[in-house]
Enzyme design. Sequence first.
Site, PDB file in Angstrom:
ATOM      1  N   ASP A   1       0.830  -1.216   0.000  1.00 12.34           N
ATOM      2  CA  ASP A   1       0.000   0.000   0.000  1.00 12.34           C
ATOM      3  C   ASP A   1       0.860   1.260   0.000  1.00 12.34           C
ATOM      4  OD1 ASP A   1       1.011  -0.143   2.574  1.00 12.34           O
ATOM      5  OD2 ASP A   1      -0.923  -0.382   3.555  1.00 12.34           O
TER       6      ASP A   1
ATOM      7  N   ASN B   1      -6.926  -1.019  14.238  1.00  9.51           N
ATOM      8  CA  ASN B   1      -8.361  -1.153  13.965  1.00  9.51           C
ATOM      9  C   ASN B   1      -8.661  -2.447  13.188  1.00  9.51           C
ATOM     10  OD1 ASN B   1      -7.241  -0.588  11.541  1.00  9.51           O
ATOM     11  ND2 ASN B   1      -8.510   1.191  11.061  1.00  9.51           N
TER      12      ASN B   1
ATOM     13  N   HIS C   1      -7.173  -3.335  10.384  1.00  7.31           N
ATOM     14  CA  HIS C   1      -6.970  -3.238   8.929  1.00  7.31           C
ATOM     15  C   HIS C   1      -5.760  -4.063   8.472  1.00  7.31           C
ATOM     16  CE1 HIS C   1      -4.165   0.592   8.888  1.00  7.31           C
ATOM     17  NE2 HIS C   1      -3.505  -0.491   9.273  1.00  7.31           N
TER      18      HIS C   1
ATOM     19  N   GLU D   1      -9.783  -0.838   5.303  1.00  8.30           N
ATOM     20  CA  GLU D   1     -10.278  -0.334   6.570  1.00  8.30           C
ATOM     21  C   GLU D   1     -11.565  -1.045   6.981  1.00  8.30           C
ATOM     22  OE1 GLU D   1      -7.961   1.174   7.881  1.00  8.30           O
ATOM     23  OE2 GLU D   1      -7.929   3.309   7.485  1.00  8.30           O
TER      24      GLU D   1
HETATM   25  P1  PGA Z   1       2.835  -1.648  12.212  1.00  6.90           P
HETATM   26  O1  PGA Z   1       1.603  -1.385  11.248  1.00  6.90           O
HETATM   27  O2  PGA Z   1       3.557  -2.842  11.692  1.00  6.90           O
HETATM   28  O3  PGA Z   1       3.640  -0.385  12.111  1.00  6.90           O
HETATM   29  O4  PGA Z   1       2.274  -1.881  13.584  1.00  6.90           O
HETATM   30  C1  PGA Z   1       0.649  -2.370  11.083  1.00  6.90           C
HETATM   31  C2  PGA Z   1      -0.462  -1.888  10.187  1.00  6.90           C
HETATM   32  O5  PGA Z   1      -0.986  -0.795  10.379  1.00  6.90           O
HETATM   33  O6  PGA Z   1      -0.834  -2.641   9.283  1.00  6.90           O
END
Ligand code: PGA
Length: 241
Positions: free
Chosen positions: A67, A136, A138, A143
């Site tokens: 992404d 959350n 995601h 989302e």
């Molecule tokens: P992080 O992000 O590895 O920085 O915790 C995870 C995400 O938001 O998919």
Amino acid sequence: MKIEILDDHETLSQQAAGRIVGQVRAQPASVICCASGDTPRRMCRIVADEIARQHVDFGRVALIGLDEWLGIDPSNEGSCHYFFRNEVLHPWKLREDQIHLFDAFAHDPLVECRKMDQLIRERGGLDLMIVGIGMNGHIGFNEPGQPFDLYSHVADLDKTTRSVGQKYFKEKTVLTQGITLGLQHLLEAKEVILMASGSAKVDVVARALTGPVTEQMPASVLRRHANATVMLDKEAAARVL
Ligand code: PGA
């Protein structure tokens, strides 16, 4: 879906790195999608070390970035581009033509999405997808509330993503939209690994793995995948043990 529980983030990173290297050894022309973020950073460095140590040839791999924040410059340290260039492209000694990232400034982001979908289709689909989980639930920028059956798309970022995402940036940054592979890509990937580490993820991991499978909890989609592994360290796994 399998669950593997590792002692800590280091062991988790070694395990996931081993799966990437094993995948490329078995199938040198693998199509691999990788997430950026804090969770996979150490894994990427271990992969780089293993490439040098074991002389694994990554010269035929196609690497796809999961992404990107729309409108964030690739030179910004918080961008996914910055992560992939610094943690993957150079350390894994990939050529520019081996790495495929969403353009945060695409004139038409929907065309950018279709281009990514076509590339994945033409390469025969994703062999391995390595993702994390947001606070959350995601995966990428899929989302809560978005359909499971989307391919690449532009997403409005929810409140949690906009605030938690600040941790990647030096200065307060307005984050409104992201461009992301969809969960339909995940469902069609031959193998999926989801990594989660640390006590902050304990609740969201428990909800994803033991609550209902619902679009309100995007990571719960993994339970519909026949070849998915959830790799957790002990802290993140405290409520699924
Ligand atoms: P992080 O992000 O590895 O920085 O915790 C995870 C995400 O938001 O998919």
